[in-house]
Write a protein that holds these residues in place. Structure first.
Motif, PDB file in Angstrom:
ATOM      1  N   PRO A  32     -27.676   5.357 -20.532  1.00 27.14           N
ATOM      2  CA  PRO A  32     -26.273   6.037 -20.643  1.00 27.14           C
ATOM      3  C   PRO A  32     -25.064   4.964 -20.671  1.00 27.14           C
ATOM      4  O   PRO A  32     -25.337   3.884 -19.726  1.00 27.14           O
ATOM      5  CB  PRO A  32     -26.069   6.893 -19.418  1.00 27.14           C
ATOM      6  N   GLN A  33     -24.083   4.835 -21.161  1.00 25.65           N
ATOM      7  CA  GLN A  33     -23.206   3.901 -21.353  1.00 25.65           C
ATOM      8  C   GLN A  33     -22.381   3.585 -20.048  1.00 25.65           C
ATOM      9  O   GLN A  33     -22.533   2.432 -19.727  1.00 25.65           O
ATOM     10  CB  GLN A  33     -22.098   4.382 -22.415  1.00 25.65           C
ATOM     11  N   GLU A  34     -21.988   4.678 -19.249  1.00 21.23           N
ATOM     12  CA  GLU A  34     -21.408   4.228 -17.772  1.00 21.23           C
ATOM     13  C   GLU A  34     -22.156   3.741 -16.991  1.00 21.23           C
ATOM     14  O   GLU A  34     -22.135   2.787 -16.000  1.00 21.23           O
ATOM     15  CB  GLU A  34     -20.770   5.278 -17.706  1.00 21.23           C
ATOM     16  N   LEU A  35     -23.538   4.009 -17.065  1.00 19.50           N
ATOM     17  CA  LEU A  35     -24.608   3.579 -15.894  1.00 19.50           C
ATOM     18  C   LEU A  35     -24.753   2.091 -16.393  1.00 19.50           C
ATOM     19  O   LEU A  35     -24.818   1.057 -15.448  1.00 19.50           O
ATOM     20  CB  LEU A  35     -25.852   4.336 -16.174  1.00 19.50           C
ATOM     21  N   ALA A  36     -24.998   1.780 -17.518  1.00 24.53           N
ATOM     22  CA  ALA A  36     -25.160   0.247 -18.215  1.00 24.53           C
ATOM     23  C   ALA A  36     -23.944  -0.662 -17.489  1.00 24.53           C
ATOM     24  O   ALA A  36     -24.018  -1.623 -17.014  1.00 24.53           O
ATOM     25  CB  ALA A  36     -25.424   0.098 -19.446  1.00 24.53           C
ATOM     26  N   TYR A  37     -22.449  -0.123 -17.881  1.00 24.22           N
ATOM     27  CA  TYR A  37     -21.479  -0.605 -17.520  1.00 24.22           C
ATOM     28  C   TYR A  37     -21.475  -0.883 -15.881  1.00 24.22           C
ATOM     29  O   TYR A  37     -20.999  -1.828 -15.476  1.00 24.22           O
ATOM     30  CB  TYR A  37     -20.198   0.109 -17.904  1.00 24.22           C
ATOM     31  N   ALA A  38     -21.777   0.136 -15.024  1.00 25.01           N
ATOM     32  CA  ALA A  38     -21.671  -0.006 -13.799  1.00 25.01           C
ATOM     33  C   ALA A  38     -22.579  -1.081 -13.142  1.00 25.01           C
ATOM     34  O   ALA A  38     -22.103  -1.889 -12.324  1.00 25.01           O
ATOM     35  CB  ALA A  38     -22.023   1.397 -13.009  1.00 25.01           C
ATOM     36  N   GLN A  39     -23.821  -1.027 -13.705  1.00 28.81           N
ATOM     37  CA  GLN A  39     -24.773  -2.162 -13.351  1.00 28.81           C
ATOM     38  C   GLN A  39     -24.344  -3.456 -13.920  1.00 28.81           C
ATOM     39  O   GLN A  39     -24.279  -4.437 -13.116  1.00 28.81           O
ATOM     40  CB  GLN A  39     -26.388  -1.707 -13.938  1.00 28.81           C
ATOM     41  N   ARG A  40     -23.956  -3.680 -15.099  1.00 30.73           N
ATOM     42  CA  ARG A  40     -23.157  -4.667 -15.439  1.00 30.73           C
ATOM     43  C   ARG A  40     -22.021  -5.324 -14.427  1.00 30.73           C
ATOM     44  O   ARG A  40     -21.966  -6.640 -14.141  1.00 30.73           O
ATOM     45  CB  ARG A  40     -22.825  -4.691 -16.970  1.00 30.73           C
ATOM     46  N   MET A  41     -21.115  -4.485 -14.238  1.00 34.84           N
ATOM     47  CA  MET A  41     -20.096  -4.730 -13.176  1.00 34.84           C
ATOM     48  C   MET A  41     -20.617  -5.269 -11.737  1.00 34.84           C
ATOM     49  O   MET A  41     -20.106  -6.181 -11.218  1.00 34.84           O
ATOM     50  CB  MET A  41     -18.868  -3.626 -13.049  1.00 34.84           C
ATOM     51  N   SER A  42     -21.587  -4.636 -11.228  1.00 31.72           N
ATOM     52  CA  SER A  42     -22.115  -4.959 -10.165  1.00 31.72           C
ATOM     53  C   SER A  42     -22.808  -6.511 -10.081  1.00 31.72           C
ATOM     54  O   SER A  42     -22.670  -7.349  -9.213  1.00 31.72           O
ATOM     55  CB  SER A  42     -23.190  -3.945  -9.595  1.00 31.72           C
ATOM     56  N   ASP A  43     -23.443  -6.727 -11.187  1.00 32.87           N
ATOM     57  CA  ASP A  43     -23.841  -8.028 -11.460  1.00 32.87           C
ATOM     58  C   ASP A  43     -22.777  -8.679 -11.569  1.00 32.87           C
ATOM     59  O   ASP A  43     -22.959 -10.242 -10.883  1.00 32.87           O
ATOM     60  CB  ASP A  43     -24.779  -7.993 -12.693  1.00 32.87           C
ATOM     61  N   TRP A  44     -21.859  -8.505 -12.317  1.00 26.31           N
ATOM     62  CA  TRP A  44     -20.563  -9.582 -12.411  1.00 26.31           C
ATOM     63  C   TRP A  44     -19.904 -10.094 -10.896  1.00 26.31           C
ATOM     64  O   TRP A  44     -19.742 -11.084 -10.476  1.00 26.31           O
ATOM     65  CB  TRP A  44     -19.476  -8.856 -13.221  1.00 26.31           C
ATOM     66  N   LEU A  45     -19.817  -8.856 -10.104  1.00 30.73           N
ATOM     67  CA  LEU A  45     -19.486  -8.954  -8.841  1.00 30.73           C
ATOM     68  C   LEU A  45     -20.124  -9.962  -7.983  1.00 30.73           C
ATOM     69  O   LEU A  45     -19.570 -10.844  -7.268  1.00 30.73           O
ATOM     70  CB  LEU A  45     -19.452  -7.616  -7.876  1.00 30.73           C
ATOM     71  N   ASP A  46     -21.616  -9.862  -7.945  1.00 33.12           N
ATOM     72  CA  ASP A  46     -22.351 -10.525  -7.578  1.00 33.12           C
ATOM     73  C   ASP A  46     -22.324 -12.110  -7.739  1.00 33.12           C
ATOM     74  O   ASP A  46     -22.613 -13.194  -6.903  1.00 33.12           O
ATOM     75  CB  ASP A  46     -23.964 -10.325  -7.614  1.00 33.12           C
ATOM     76  N   ARG A  47     -21.887 -12.212  -9.159  1.00 28.34           N
ATOM     77  CA  ARG A  47     -21.671 -13.868  -9.547  1.00 28.34           C
ATOM     78  C   ARG A  47     -20.286 -14.388  -9.181  1.00 28.34           C
ATOM     79  O   ARG A  47     -20.367 -15.468  -8.897  1.00 28.34           O
ATOM     80  CB  ARG A  47     -21.813 -13.749 -10.985  1.00 28.34           C
ATOM     81  N   VAL A  48     -19.004 -13.477  -8.955  1.00 32.39           N
ATOM     82  CA  VAL A  48     -17.942 -14.030  -8.562  1.00 32.39           C
ATOM     83  C   VAL A  48     -17.756 -13.844  -7.198  1.00 32.39           C
ATOM     84  O   VAL A  48     -16.565 -14.633  -6.912  1.00 32.39           O
ATOM     85  CB  VAL A  48     -16.750 -13.308  -9.482  1.00 32.39           C
ATOM     86  N   HIS A  49     -18.335 -13.081  -6.149  1.00 32.59           N
ATOM     87  CA  HIS A  49     -17.923 -13.116  -4.871  1.00 32.59           C
ATOM     88  C   HIS A  49     -19.389 -13.436  -4.095  1.00 32.59           C
ATOM     89  O   HIS A  49     -20.551 -12.843  -4.185  1.00 32.59           O
ATOM     90  CB  HIS A  49     -17.668 -11.475  -4.726  1.00 32.59           C
ATOM     91  N   ASP A  50     -19.299 -14.302  -3.215  1.00 35.46           N
ATOM     92  CA  ASP A  50     -20.487 -14.666  -2.289  1.00 35.46           C
ATOM     93  C   ASP A  50     -20.920 -13.315  -1.237  1.00 35.46           C
ATOM     94  O   ASP A  50     -21.966 -13.557  -1.284  1.00 35.46           O
ATOM     95  CB  ASP A  50     -19.846 -15.805  -1.442  1.00 35.46           C
ATOM     96  N   ALA A  51     -20.106 -12.711  -0.865  1.00 38.35           N
ATOM     97  CA  ALA A  51     -20.655 -11.763   0.194  1.00 38.35           C
ATOM     98  C   ALA A  51     -19.706 -10.496  -0.035  1.00 38.35           C
ATOM     99  O   ALA A  51     -19.136 -10.254   1.028  1.00 38.35           O
ATOM    100  CB  ALA A  51     -20.870 -12.237   1.469  1.00 38.35           C
ATOM    101  N   PRO A  52     -19.795  -9.805  -1.135  1.00 40.62           N
ATOM    102  CA  PRO A  52     -18.914  -8.682  -1.338  1.00 40.62           C
ATOM    103  C   PRO A  52     -19.316  -7.476  -0.262  1.00 40.62           C
ATOM    104  O   PRO A  52     -20.605  -7.268  -0.036  1.00 40.62           O
ATOM    105  CB  PRO A  52     -18.928  -8.250  -2.697  1.00 40.62           C
TER     106      PRO A  52
END
Length: 99
Positions: A32-52
């Motif tokens: 599902p498109q929004e599930l893929a998007y949500a997972q991609r955004m979580s991965d992005w957050l982990d790359r740009v924030h040390d400890a969200p």
């Protein structure tokens, strides 16, 4: 036993999984498109924030919650139409219970 955070994340992902639109992943599978998007955004957050913290992680994961329910095409073109659509999406998402 799953934590409250894990249960909330699972509930958000279950709603994303209801998206009737599919996207093809790089490995050739689809989801599902929004599930893929949500997972991609979580991965992005982990790359740009040390400890969200959990609140930020949930906010990032839920930012497009059931967005397909109110298609952008139902609003006028241009900035005003876009901002109205975004406002209405936020109101709808804010009223939506996770359970």
């Amino acid at each position: 036993m799953p934590t409250a955070f894990d249960q909330t994340l699972a509930a958000i992902d279950a709603l994303h999984a209801e998206d009737p639109r599919a996207t093809t992943l790089t490995d050739g599978t689809s989801m599902p498109q929004e599930l893929a998007y949500a997972q991609r955004m979580s991965d992005w957050l982990d790359r740009v924030h040390d400890a969200p913290d959990e609140v930020l992680r949930l906010a990032v994961r839920a930012q497009h919650l059931q967005r397909w329910l109110v298609p952008r095409e139902e609003y006028p073109e241009g900035r005003v139409g876009y901002l109205t659509w975004r406002r209405d999406q936020g109101k709808r998402a804010g009223r939506r219970p996770l359970n």
